[in-house]
Design an enzyme around this catalytic site. Structure first.
Site, PDB file in Angstrom:
ATOM      1  CB  SER A 136     -77.201 -38.220  50.042  1.00  0.00           C
ATOM      2  OG  SER A 136     -78.302 -38.746  50.711  1.00  0.00           O
ATOM      3  CG  ASP A 149     -75.645 -45.048  53.407  1.00  0.00           C
ATOM      4  OD1 ASP A 149     -76.737 -44.817  53.969  1.00  0.00           O
ATOM      5  OD2 ASP A 149     -75.249 -44.408  52.414  1.00  0.00           O
ATOM      6  CG  HIS A 207     -75.750 -41.284  54.112  1.00  0.00           C
ATOM      7  ND1 HIS A 207     -76.156 -41.893  52.949  1.00  0.00           N
ATOM      8  CD2 HIS A 207     -76.199 -40.008  54.049  1.00  0.00           C
ATOM      9  CE1 HIS A 207     -76.818 -41.027  52.212  1.00  0.00           C
ATOM     10  NE2 HIS A 207     -76.845 -39.865  52.837  1.00  0.00           N
TER      11      HIS A 207
END
Length: 314
Positions: free
Chosen positions: A162, A254, A284
């Site tokens: 991320s 995501d 995610h």
């Protein structure tokens, strides 16, 4: 016929469980509560940490003082070789060495390489580009094979999830423009934010109900305050002609999926060596929910297999 996206059964069960725990959104929490909730989520959802020969806290010099690090290694001593530098996710606002401890032990065990996790400064107390400055400084320090590391680095492997995936790309670009003592052997951005997600199809399709929400992304963005025109904030703007061998991993559910896709496409168009993996039916943060969603362990192992292949053929 239905337009509903494919969701793995174990992923759906986890999402249903979270939906049943109705509570405030991330943006409604205090900063301390948001950070505590992130630790709690990973503690609840991730597999236990591996036992390793070496798990040791270190500190390296940084632009604003010492940067806390944690060294992981399955071996007490080892020959010279690549060293993995890990940058945690959490929007540059939440997350620390503990939120990703279990994952780092897994990477160190499966790769059989040293891993150095970087506890960079967080926003909003330290907005952009503080986190990037710390990640770059720590990576250059690792590349110099300092005596405290007790390991000789022949190359560095920036990896992160991320926000940490963003940092992995940015650090690789910075070390490409101004080389460290050893080269970047491989970079591994995992569900990274590489470009501005606003207006993307994935952000609109998965804005809520898929772990990371549009509201959370806006919360992180407002706190981090990355410059829209600065490649250190949005590395899609950087020079891809000097990118190292790369593995980009995304998740099909995501909201920032399309950002990772766009970065992989840019590298391919620049003629760079790229492996692109999109994990179907997961969200995610799939690397940190491997107990709650058991199939995601296989996704991490696919990334590890790609890393070994890329390092062996470099």
């Amino acid at each position: 016929m239905t337009d509903a996206p494919f969701v793995r059964p174990d992923m759906q069960a986890f999402l249903d469980g979270l939906a049943g725990m109705a509570g405030p959104t991330l943006a409604e929490l205090t900063l301390e509560e948001a950070r505590a909730s992130y630790i709690a989520l990973h503690g609840m959802a991730d597999r236990p940490a591996r036992e390793l020969a070496v798990i040791r806290d270190l500190t390296c010099p940084g632009p604003a003082g010492g940067i806390p690090l944690r060294l992981y290694d399955a071996r007490e001593t080892r020959e010279a070789g690549p060293v993995i530098t890990f940058y945690h996710g959490g929007g540059f606002v939440i997350g620390d060495l503990d939120t990703h401890h279990n994952l780092c032990t897994e990477i160190a065990a499966l790769m059989d390489l040293p891993v150095v996790a970087v506890d960079y400064r967080l926003a909003p107390e330290h907005p952009f580009p503080a986190a990037i400055e710390d990640c770059e400084a720590a990576t250059r320090w690792v590349a110099s094979s300092p005596s405290e590391l007790e390991r000789k680095a022949t190359g560095v492997v920036p990896i992160g999830d991320s926000a940490g995936g963003n940092a992995a790309i940015v650090v690789s670009q910075l070390l490409g423009a101004k080389p460290a003592d050893v080269p970047v052997a491989l970079q591994v951005p995992i569900f990274p934010l590489a470009s501005d997600a606003n207006g993307s199809a994935s952000l609109e399709q998965f804005d809520d109900g898929y772990l990371l929400t549009k509201a959370s992304i806006e919360f992180f963005d407002a706190a981090y305050k990355a410059e829209r025109s600065d490649p250190r904030g949005f590395p899609i703007l950087g020079d891809h002609s000097i990118a190292p061998p790369t593995i980009v991993a995304t998740a099909s559910l995501d909201p920032i999926r399309d950002s990772g896709r766009e970065y992989a496409k840019a590298l391919i168009e620049a003629g760079r060596s790229v492996v692109y993996l999109e994990m179907q039916g997961v969200t995610h943060s799939f690397t940190n929910i491997r107990a709650a969603v058991p199939s995601t362990q296989g996704d991490l192992e696919r990334i590890i297999a790609a890393m070994k292949m890329m390092l062996e053929t470099a």
